[in-house]
Design a protein around this motif. Structure first.
Motif, PDB file in Angstrom:
ATOM      1  N   ASP A  57       7.356  -5.847  -8.719  1.00 47.32           N
ATOM      2  CA  ASP A  57       6.507  -4.683  -8.990  1.00 47.32           C
ATOM      3  C   ASP A  57       6.331  -4.488 -10.495  1.00 47.32           C
ATOM      4  O   ASP A  57       5.221  -4.221 -10.978  1.00 47.32           O
ATOM      5  CB  ASP A  57       7.129  -3.437  -8.366  1.00 47.32           C
ATOM      6  N   LEU A  60       9.989  -3.844   2.226  1.00 49.56           N
ATOM      7  CA  LEU A  60       8.590  -3.606   2.567  1.00 49.56           C
ATOM      8  C   LEU A  60       7.964  -2.415   1.843  1.00 49.56           C
ATOM      9  O   LEU A  60       6.847  -2.538   1.324  1.00 49.56           O
ATOM     10  CB  LEU A  60       8.461  -3.432   4.085  1.00 49.56           C
ATOM     11  N   PRO A  61       8.620  -1.234   1.770  1.00 53.29           N
ATOM     12  CA  PRO A  61       7.939  -0.094   1.121  1.00 53.29           C
ATOM     13  C   PRO A  61       7.538  -0.365  -0.325  1.00 53.29           C
ATOM     14  O   PRO A  61       6.430  -0.020  -0.743  1.00 53.29           O
ATOM     15  CB  PRO A  61       8.983   1.032   1.219  1.00 53.29           C
ATOM     16  N   LEU A 118       7.058  -3.327  -1.778  1.00 55.28           N
ATOM     17  CA  LEU A 118       6.001  -4.336  -1.820  1.00 55.28           C
ATOM     18  C   LEU A 118       4.657  -3.751  -1.398  1.00 55.28           C
ATOM     19  O   LEU A 118       3.607  -4.104  -1.952  1.00 55.28           O
ATOM     20  CB  LEU A 118       6.370  -5.510  -0.913  1.00 55.28           C
ATOM     21  N   ARG A 119       4.698  -2.863  -0.430  1.00 54.29           N
ATOM     22  CA  ARG A 119       3.447  -2.229   0.000  1.00 54.29           C
ATOM     23  C   ARG A 119       2.850  -1.411  -1.139  1.00 54.29           C
ATOM     24  O   ARG A 119       1.636  -1.408  -1.353  1.00 54.29           O
ATOM     25  CB  ARG A 119       3.724  -1.321   1.206  1.00 54.29           C
ATOM     26  N   ARG A 120       3.704  -0.699  -1.891  1.00 53.25           N
ATOM     27  CA  ARG A 120       3.213   0.063  -3.035  1.00 53.25           C
ATOM     28  C   ARG A 120       2.631  -0.861  -4.106  1.00 53.25           C
ATOM     29  O   ARG A 120       1.593  -0.585  -4.708  1.00 53.25           O
ATOM     30  CB  ARG A 120       4.345   0.899  -3.629  1.00 53.25           C
ATOM     31  N   THR A 121       3.300  -1.989  -4.319  1.00 53.73           N
ATOM     32  CA  THR A 121       2.842  -2.931  -5.346  1.00 53.73           C
ATOM     33  C   THR A 121       1.480  -3.503  -5.000  1.00 53.73           C
ATOM     34  O   THR A 121       0.532  -3.452  -5.794  1.00 53.73           O
ATOM     35  CB  THR A 121       3.858  -4.072  -5.510  1.00 53.73           C
ATOM     36  N   PHE A 122       1.360  -4.056  -3.798  1.00 51.22           N
ATOM     37  CA  PHE A 122       0.118  -4.712  -3.418  1.00 51.22           C
ATOM     38  C   PHE A 122      -0.971  -3.706  -3.071  1.00 51.22           C
ATOM     39  O   PHE A 122      -2.159  -4.005  -3.183  1.00 51.22           O
ATOM     40  CB  PHE A 122       0.365  -5.671  -2.246  1.00 51.22           C
ATOM     41  N   GLY A 123      -0.566  -2.502  -2.643  1.00 50.39           N
ATOM     42  CA  GLY A 123      -1.554  -1.474  -2.342  1.00 50.39           C
ATOM     43  C   GLY A 123      -2.280  -0.965  -3.567  1.00 50.39           C
ATOM     44  O   GLY A 123      -3.371  -0.414  -3.472  1.00 50.39           O
ATOM     45  N   ARG A 145      -7.010  -8.079  -3.469  1.00 51.67           N
ATOM     46  CA  ARG A 145      -6.233  -8.330  -2.239  1.00 51.67           C
ATOM     47  C   ARG A 145      -6.892  -9.418  -1.395  1.00 51.67           C
ATOM     48  O   ARG A 145      -6.218 -10.279  -0.827  1.00 51.67           O
ATOM     49  CB  ARG A 145      -6.091  -7.033  -1.443  1.00 51.67           C
ATOM     50  N   ALA A 191      -2.627  -8.028   9.715  1.00 54.14           N
ATOM     51  CA  ALA A 191      -2.407  -8.266   8.287  1.00 54.14           C
ATOM     52  C   ALA A 191      -3.550  -9.077   7.690  1.00 54.14           C
ATOM     53  O   ALA A 191      -4.016  -8.812   6.568  1.00 54.14           O
ATOM     54  CB  ALA A 191      -1.075  -8.972   8.069  1.00 54.14           C
TER      55      ALA A 191
END
Length: 778
Positions: free
Chosen positions: A685, A721-722, A724-729, A736, A770
């Motif tokens: 991140d 997961l949380p 990584l989701r923030r990073t890629f989101g 993306r 996904a």
């Protein structure tokens, strides 16, 4: 030369007083009052309003006085304690004041002085809604609609006798507030014990009795009426022969007829608290006359009432033409045929409802049906812009005011700015003298808490700092803010300098707070405070050992130092302070990063980003080298939160202190065995930092992250997961999709942990979802 009214009174008989009970801000009442005054021809007029505002009556006819305006009263030692008495063009009180000015008639106010109103801790006000009671008795479910139908749609000088009689009937059933509870309880007992006559239903008398059970008159209202009678006695004693009293209809029965002995009224007024009050005229707006603004005597449709009062010829056709013009201004197709049809519909509805003229309810229904095609959104647009509307009044330049407001008026006039009630956006070019002067004024006002303008993002594309965009909107309550700010000085510059120095001298002021004050002072060009603020900043910085405070102050100082030439600022002193803060930040940062939790690390990372961006813009070799050397120290440590280390590596990579191969090696090491999965995710991140194009262009880094992610088992994947989701989101949707395409055409995406214990059917569904999110589904 004697006035016409004085000549009339000289040959008149005994003194005569007439009380005109009006509805505040009612155009029908205003027109009827104009007719009644012309017929009565008074030689003195008393109006409901603060009696200590009499010296301000002379400004009514002055050049520049244009309603809506309001009387403002405030306590000099506590300006926040203030009260307003608004007037519009269609207010009966304003019509009375204008009549007095045009005919040379003595006019004044008769209500409790503002000095008493402001000193009273609690002002209960009337709890009774007489219009609501009369509307109920007439079979209307809306008091506004009833009053509009009976009074506002017609002009009749004799209407006041009927209104006063109706209010008198209500007042006969009124109870004082102290006895209200007992009266209501008795009414409830009578209601419970009453047996209706079979087949007769409820009579009108019973309905009226039930309605009047709600009527109360509180002590404050009784005191107000006592004071009005005292002022009336004084006017008659001073020689008035034909006295006109203009007041709210609810008070009319208490003022009509013989006034009686003054002893009882004096007893009611004895012991009232009294303080100091300063009064003046201030501009007002239609929206602040609306009941939706919280104004107790407000109306639902000031724009409509203004139209009714000013447009006497074909008001309905002219109104619906204005509605059509508003809709066209918003690029909506409205033709002349629409206007003709809507006028016909409004007039037909008025005929069916036995009304002499279409009212607001009829024109609203015609607007909804014909002009808006039933669209409630368009109807709300019409209501906001026309029915309520917006207009800002003006007051004469010579109106009493505090010196600070006089300075503001002079600068507004010099800079050709306009005080407007509607929001408007202004782009200022700081390279011009005019743009710079306007910017200076708005920054000083903002610093003093006078929120006329706020800085907004510019719609004009530019990369420099020579442009500012402001959204301006003048609100009536800013008059109080000006009075409150006047304690700092008599001019905008001296007041702003005094306030900014007071903020900076706070013993608890941090480096960041003082630096922000310095930046505001430079934007407002407060030369008298700049040197003292710089010295204060140096002293505070010398005693502040918190690295986050030092780093928070750096970006602002560097920004001012770099762009000081735009505003003519001497940046040498600022550069010296900024360099000192940079050295102390670099020295303290390695120790400050130790032992941070995730939230503290994220906050510090934001400071690191801000400082790095500011130093990049400064483009100073020594400062940049010092900072990057500190980042290299952080990047080589393994006892620091992964988010900070990853960010340091990324910034060094962007500065070309680390090559692509080296950054890949560091990423591989960060994802190796020995670190926890959340720490690895934090490193990623920090490294990616919301910029996904790095993974699109560097397939080696993408492969490293992809292989690590596919190698996680369930126990590792769930806590990772949380983050990584923030990073890629945070990546753009195009980024993306590009990452998804790169993964799809890259290495096989077969898990290396085996399929034992997994539901492959559910997994396929998850993978399809996904893929769709990433934009690679077929």
């Amino acid at each position: 030369m004697p006035t016409e009214a004085a000549a009339t009174s000289a040959v008149a008989g005994p003194a005569e007083t007439r009380v005109f009970g009006i509805r505040h801000h009612g155009p029908g009442s205003a027109r009827s009052l104009a007719l009644a005054l012309a017929r009565f021809r008074p030689d003195a007029i008393l109006i409901e309003g603060p009696s200590d505002a009499d010296p301000l009556v002379g400004y009514i006819a002055a050049e520049g006085m244009s309603p809506p305006v309001a009387l403002l009263a405030y306590q000099p030692d506590s300006p926040a304690k203030a009260a307003f008495w608004p007037f519009a063009t269609f207010s009966p009180e304003w019509v009375a004041l204008r009549y007095a000015a045009e005919h040379g008639v003595t006019a004044g106010f008769c209500d409790l002085p503002a000095s008493i109103c402001l000193a009273v801790e609690e002002e209960p006000g009337d709890r009774t809604d007489p219009l609501g009671i009369l509307a109920d008795a007439a079979g209307y479910d809306d008091a506004e609609r009833w009053w509009d139908a009976i009074v506002e749609s017609a002009s009749d000088a004799d209407i006041f006798a009927a209104v006063n009689e109706a209010m008198g009937a209500l007042r006969e059933h009124a109870e004082h507030l102290d006895d209200a509870a007992a009266a209501l309880e008795a009414a409830a007992e009578e209601s419970d014990s009453a047996v209706p006559v079979e087949g007769s239903g409820t009579t009108e008398d019973e309905l009226f009795s039930a309605a009047t059970a709600r009527i109360t008159v509180d002590a404050h209202t009784l005191r107000r009426e006592a004071h009005m009678r005292q002022v009336m006695r004084k006017a008659l004693k001073d020689g008035a022969r034909r006295l006109a009293v203009v007041c709210g209809a609810w008070h009319a029965p208490a003022l009509e007829g013989k006034l009686g002995p003054a002893v009882a009224d004096a007893r009611l007024l004895k012991g009232l608290p009294k303080g100091k009050a300063t009064l003046t005229w201030v501009p007002w707006t239609h929206s602040r006359l609306a009941s939706s603004s919280g104004y107790g005597a407000g109306i639902t449709s000031p724009g409509w009432y203004h139209h009714l009062f000013t447009e006497t010829e074909q008001p309905i056709a002219r109104w619906l033409t204005r509605v059509a013009g508003t809709l066209r201004a918003h690029d909506l197709p409205v033709s002349s045929a629409h206007i003709i049809e809507s006028v016909r519909l409004a007039e037909t509805l008025a005929t069916l409802r036995e009304r002499p003229l279409a009212g607001l309810s009829e024109v609203t229904e015609a607007t909804r049906s014909v002009l808006c095609d039933g669209d409630e959104t368009l109807l709300r647009l019409v209501s906001t812009e026309l029915v309520v509307g917006e207009a800002l009044g003006t007051v004469p330049d010579g109106t009493p005011t505090v010196p600070l407001e006089a300075d503001l008026r002079a600068q507004i006039k010099t800079l050709r700015l306009k005080q407007q009630a509607l929001e408007r956006t202004v782009d200022l070019d700081l390279r011009t003298d005019g743009g710079l002067a306007r910017s200076r004024l708005l920054h000083r006002l903002r610093l003093l808490g006078i929120g006329w303008g706020r800085l907004t993002d510019s719609q004009v594309r530019n990369t420099g700092t020579f442009r500012e965009t402001w959204t301006l909107r003048w609100r009536p309550e800013l008059a109080i803010a000006i009075v409150e700010a006047s304690r700092w000085g008599t001019t905008l510059q001296s007041a702003a300098e005094a306030k900014i120095l007071d903020i900076a001298q706070d013993p608890d002021a941090t480096v960041g707070k003082v630096a922000s004050a310095l930046e505001e002072a430079l934007l407002a060009e407060l030369g008298g405070a700049t040197d003292r603020l710089i010295r204060r900043l140096e002293s505070v910085a010398a005693l502040d050992h918190d690295v986050t405070h030092l780093m928070s102050a750096l970006p602002g100082l560097l920004r001012i130092a770099r762009y000081g030439d735009v505003r003519g600022t001497d940046s040498a002193a600022l550069t010296r302070v900024a360099d000192s803060l940079l050295l102390r930040s670099c020295a303290g940062l390695p120790g400050a990063v130790t032992g941070l939790d995730a939230d503290a690390a994220a906050a510090l990372r934001a400071h690191i980003d801000a400082v790095h961006l500011a130093l990049s813009a400064r483009d100073d070799e020594w400062a940049t080298g010092t900072w990057l050397h500190t980042l290299e120290t952080l990047a080589d440590r393994d006892d620091v939160n992964g988010g900070i280390v990853g960010r340091a590596v990324r910034l060094l990579c962007d500065a070309e202190r680390i090559g692509g191969e080296e950054s890949g090696r560091r990423l591989s090491a960060a994802l190796s065995v020995g670190r926890t999965a959340p720490d690895k995710a934090a490193w990623i991140d920090g490294f990616l930092g919301g910029r996904g194009l790095l993974l699109v262009h560097d397939r080696n880094l993408l492969s490293l992250i992809d292989n690590w992610l596919r190698g996680l088992d369930e126990d590792q994947f769930l806590p990772t997961l949380p983050l990584l989701r923030r990073t890629f989101g945070a990546f753009e949707s195009g980024e993306r999709q590009a990452i998804g395409q790169a993964v799809r055409h890259g290495a096989p995406t077969v898990s290396t942990t085996g399929g034992a214990g997994y539901d492959t059917t559910r997994g396929a569904l998850a993978m399809a979802t996904a893929a769709e999110i990433l934009g690679v589904a077929r």
